[in-house]
Design an enzyme around this catalytic site. Structure first.
Site, mmCIF file in Angstrom:
data_model
loop_
_atom_site.group_PDB
_atom_site.id
_atom_site.type_symbol
_atom_site.label_atom_id
_atom_site.label_comp_id
_atom_site.label_asym_id
_atom_site.label_seq_id
_atom_site.Cartn_x
_atom_site.Cartn_y
_atom_site.Cartn_z
ATOM 1 N N HIS A 389 0.675 -1.400 0.134
ATOM 2 C CA HIS A 389 0.005 -0.045 -0.066
ATOM 3 C C HIS A 389 0.842 1.274 0.010
ATOM 4 C CE1 HIS A 389 -4.324 -1.397 0.440
ATOM 5 N NE2 HIS A 389 -3.922 -2.364 1.164
ATOM 6 N N LYS A 580 -8.418 13.589 5.472
ATOM 7 C CA LYS A 580 -7.564 12.114 5.479
ATOM 8 C C LYS A 580 -6.461 12.344 6.652
ATOM 9 C CE LYS A 580 -6.462 13.189 1.346
ATOM 10 N NZ LYS A 580 -6.786 12.134 0.485
ATOM 11 N N ARG A 581 -6.023 11.110 6.830
ATOM 12 C CA ARG A 581 -4.784 11.396 7.668
ATOM 13 C C ARG A 581 -3.791 12.438 7.675
ATOM 14 N NH1 ARG A 581 0.019 8.169 7.485
ATOM 15 N NH2 ARG A 581 -0.913 7.170 5.499
ATOM 16 N N LYS A 586 0.891 14.063 2.473
ATOM 17 C CA LYS A 586 -0.460 14.461 2.137
ATOM 18 C C LYS A 586 -0.538 15.883 1.770
ATOM 19 C CE LYS A 586 -2.478 9.966 3.882
ATOM 20 N NZ LYS A 586 -2.920 9.666 2.697
ATOM 21 N N THR A 688 -8.771 6.205 -1.668
ATOM 22 C CA THR A 688 -10.173 5.872 -1.962
ATOM 23 C C THR A 688 -11.090 6.800 -1.754
ATOM 24 O OG1 THR A 688 -10.407 4.884 0.207
ATOM 25 C CG2 THR A 688 -9.652 3.196 -1.556
ATOM 26 N N LYS A 692 -14.801 8.136 -3.519
ATOM 27 C CA LYS A 692 -16.021 8.473 -3.032
ATOM 28 C C LYS A 692 -16.413 10.020 -3.321
ATOM 29 C CE LYS A 692 -14.230 5.530 0.589
ATOM 30 N NZ LYS A 692 -13.409 5.431 2.101
#
Length: 841
Positions: A389, A580-581, A586, A688, A692
């Site tokens: 991942h 998100k985390r 990120k 993901t 969505k």
């Protein structure tokens, strides 16, 4: 409408009544007509559970009492299908799939179960007759604290799809008492508290106290001789902990098939030392119990200390060993022949956490079941498959050899032997390059000797997959470059997917209603039918209805924001979302800096026509990740200043919603207009959330990273906003250096934003709070925030321009929903089943 005294479920106002009726309308559209007999039966079952399980009278029942009674009544409806599915798996001698994951972020299950059973409408009516509101019950249910982010939510989506496709499957993980942590924001800082989701029990699970396995740690290994003279190894653990099973049913769509999620809880072999207790050492008497139960207390304990590292390894081995012992027991019951394990079993390792399973299966086969080494290795490789991942080194996991030898001495012997045979085999094939042999060795000899768990997972699996097209190629080119050269057919791609039914039917009733009315209810059985929406993208009437559904969701989120953080936002503004985390790669920091630049622009150019925006952040930072927690503080500090400044005239609002989880995502995602997917290119494996958001009609602004690449291919270049360096350009830029002084000097907007942050404009109580953060960006910009800043800002101006043309925006939003059917987890699981697991679907 009747209401029961002592409950809080009567509708308080017309708006609440309207929302409930609208949800009911959706469900009546997408499910068969509700029969009076079904409603009556459900009503009776709920009351029966309330009376005989909870021992409460209806008039005295609390909200949680009603929730538990309803959940148990729904669970009862699952059991018959669950037992039938299990019986069918045995009677048809089916090949089974076992999904091993340290996380399963399943969220709330009440509406999910009712939706998959097709009983939501009937249960709503049954509860209404009892004076109870199903939607209020939904809010009573706690989120299962079994995961953190995308990895765990993917596992939950995959379990849903495996049940929907009627694959004989079982998920294995840990039953965490407190999960990751409950996040609160105090004075802008993240604080962590234990999640208490199990405080009042879990109505969805079935305790299985009769299913336990002994899990050993430490001790020593004895070598003995068998009657034929062969050497045998006997591990004598110094400590034994008991794994106890808890089962949760996973219901497939339409309730036709039910699989099992089996979670393990840790217990001490002897929970109380009675001699010590009677001698007055009441605390010391419980030491072994506390040590054992620490394994299943929390997800991802900090590994900043040797004790933390040891606990993480104990967790991983604990659940893997229990799971392998359990599936072998089931296999032997079904076939009686351990040699047929690979023929009847497929085990998928969800990331590197369960990689110790390779050594554990070898131990069980060789030491316990007496399988010859070469045959055992053949079975092991044919049984396991491994999903990678991430390319981040810390997520690939390595364990110090000394720790492995201390905690799992027999496994360390097995790993040494696997490695020796692996390297000898390569030398026999003519591989003599010491650099190559070193890079594919299971033991990293640099900077202290470590076991490379990603290498072990690769070597012990017959297939290794990435989770997006770009990521799979990068896996081949980076972390497993030499492995790929030696085994070119092993790495394959399986782009992630999401379960559409949860993220449409449950999360977005207004859009679901519109889809059902426009293209038919069969779209929820076959998501490829979403492409029929293409024909309506330019239809003014459909655009208006699509926009109305979006606004309804935005009103709901606006209410949630006010209730959570006390900030009022305008549903007509552009809702710009990054959830998100919290991690540097990120790049929430890039988003915050652009927000600062936007704020400064509003103040300096008050006459300019700015598009009203609401910037929405949510996510948790690891408890020991200082830089990520500082970014959360910065986002909140900027929000405090901006939201209080009358000069913004509501053109910009910023909110950070605490304790991000599945339930919060189900409120945020349907309301989003813009989806921020802005990671440094080449670092996000897939994502993901991006899928969505697109499904729910949000436009993506993002880099060419992870699944963004494939989303762009599906929705079209005109319906996504791409910016920044590509993965190749990122590598080239880093090779030239990551000192950003020249880049900052060339960008007045960036320099001004950084100066505002560094000067204390947003931290007047501590002007130097962000000096180190700005210095890091200036001299060591590893994640290339400064390199992508101007491109990001210019692309955000393109977003503004598109928003001003509402017809064009709505068209793009509709096409996003219409064109993302390929990103269904049903499609992903079908590919796993056909190409890796070799099971029929």
């Amino acid at each position: 409408m009747p209401a029961l005294r002592g409950t809080a479920f009567v509708f308080e106002n017309g708006a609440a009544r309207r929302r409930s009726l609208e949800r009911k309308t959706v469900l009546n559209v997408i499910t068969p007509p509700v029969h009076a007999a079904t409603v009556a039966a459900l009503k009776e079952e709920v009351l029966h559970r309330l009376t005989f399980t909870i021992c409460k009278d209806a008039a005295a029942a609390s909200p949680r009492d009603w929730f538990v009674a309803t959940a148990l009544a729904a669970r009862d409806r699952v059991v018959e299908s669950w037992l039938a599915s299990t019986k069918r798996n045995y009677s048809e001698d089916r090949r089974r799939v076992y999904y091993l994951s340290l996380e399963f972020l399943i969220g709330r299950l009440l509406i999910d179960t009712l939706t998959n059973l097709g009983l939501t409408g009937a249960m709503r009516e049954a509860l209404t007759e009892l004076g109870v509101d199903l939607d209020r019950l939904r809010d009573v249910e706690p989120d299962a604290a079994l995961g953190n982010g995308g990895l765990g939510r993917l596992a939950a989506c995959f379990m849903d799809s495996m049940a929907t496709l009627e694959i004989a499957a079982c998920g294995y993980g840990i039953r965490y008492d407190h999960g990751l942590f409950r996040q609160t924001i105090k004075d802008g800082w993240q604080h962590e508290y234990p999640e208490d989701w199990l405080s009042f029990g879990n109505p969805w699970e079935f305790p299985r106290p009769e299913i336990t396995y002994d899990i050993g740690f430490g001790g020593h290994v004895e070598t003995t001789r068998l009657p034929d003279g062969a050497a045998a190894h006997v591990w004598r653990p110094g400590e034994t902990i008991v794994a106890v099973a808890y089962d949760t049913p996973v219901v497939g769509w339409r309730g036709k098939h039910v699989n099992t999620l089996r979670l393990w809880s840790a217990r001490a072999l002897d929970p109380l030392r009675l001699d010590a207790f009677n001698q007055g050492d009441h605390v010391g008497a419980l030491t072994e119990q506390v040590r054992a139960e620490a394994i299943s207390k929390i997800l991802y304990p900090s590994d900043a200390t040797p004790a933390g590292q040891e606990l993480r390894l104990r967790q991983e081995y604990f659940f893997v060993s229990a799971s392998l012992q359990d599936l072998i027991r089931r296999h032997m019951k079904q076939t009686g022949d351990i040699a047929k394990l690979a023929e009847k079993t497929a085990i998928q390792l969800n990331d590197t956490h369960p990689a110790i399973g390779v050594a554990e299966l070898m131990r069980l086969l060789v030491d316990v079941h007496g399988v010859e080494w070469k045959e055992a290795w053949k079975i092991t490789q044919a049984t396991f498959a491994y999903t990678n991942h991430t390319l981040l080194p810390e997520a690939l996991e390595t364990w110090p050899v000394w720790l492995m030898e201390k905690l799992l001495p027999r496994h360390m012997q097995i790993i040494y032997l696997i490695n020796a045979m692996h390297l000898d085999g390569l030398r026999e094939k003519g591989v003599a390059d010491s650099g190559v042999l070193s890079s594919v060795s299971l033991i990293d000899e640099h900077n202290g000797r470590h076991v490379r768990m990603g290498h072990l997972a690769f070597l012990g699996s017959h297939k290794v997959n990435g989770v997006s097209a770009l990521h799979s190629e990068l896996v081949k080119e980076t972390v497993f470059k030499d492995f790929h050269r030696l085994s070119p057919d092993r790495i394959v791609n399986k782009t992630n997917g999401v379960t559409f039914r949860r993220w449409l039917l449950e999360a977005n009733p207004p859009l679901s209603r519109l889809l059902a009315q426009t293209i038919g209810t069969s779209v929820f059985d076959d998501t490829t039918l979403l492409n029929k929406l293409d024909a309506f993208a330019d239809d003014p009437n459909f655009q208006s209805r699509f926009a109305a559904a979006k606004r309804e969701n935005k009103e709901r989120l606006a209410t949630k924001i006010f209730e959570s953080v006390g900030v009022r936002v305008d549903p007509d503004a552009l809702f710009d979302v990054q959830i998100k985390r919290i991690h540097e790669y990120k790049r929430q920091l890039l988003n915050v800096l652009e927000t600062v630049a936007r704020y400064l622009g509003i103040k300096s150019q008050p006459s300019r026509d700015f598009v009203p925006r609401v910037k929405i952040f949510a996510g948790k930072a690891a408890a020991s990740y200082h830089q990520a927690k500082l970014i959360i503080k910065l986002a909140n500090d900027v929000a405090s200043v901006v939201n209080a400044d009358a000069a913004t005239r509501d053109l910009l609002k910023i909110v950070f919603l605490p304790n991000y989880n599945v339930s919060l995502a189900e409120v945020i995602i349907p309301a989003a207009d813009l989806s921020e997917q802005i990671s440094t290119a080449g670092m996000e494996a897939s994502g993901t959330g991006n899928m969505k958001f697109a499904l729910n009609g949000a436009l993506t602004i993002g880099t060419l990273d992870g699944a963004n690449v494939e989303i762009k291919e599906h929705v079209g270049d005109d319906n996504i906003f791409i910016f920044g360096l590509t993965a190749q350009q990122v590598a080239e830029s880093r090779a030239r250096g990551i000192d950003a002084r020249e880049t900052i000097a060339a960008s007045p907007r960036l320099a001004e934003a950084l100066q505002a942050v560094a000067s204390g404009m947003f931290s007047p109580d501590d002007p130097h709070r962000y000096a180190q953060l700005v210095d890091t960006l200036t001299y060591y910009d590893h994640f290339l925030i400064t390199k992508d800043f101007d491109s990001y800002c210019e692309t955000q101006r393109k977003v503004d321009a598109r928003w001003r043309d509402q017809k064009a925006w709505r068209r793009s939003a509709i096409l996003n929903t219409a064109r993302v059917a390929w990103f269904s987890s049903d499609r992903t699981i079908r590919e796993y089943a056909e190409e890796i697991w070799k099971v029929e679907v």
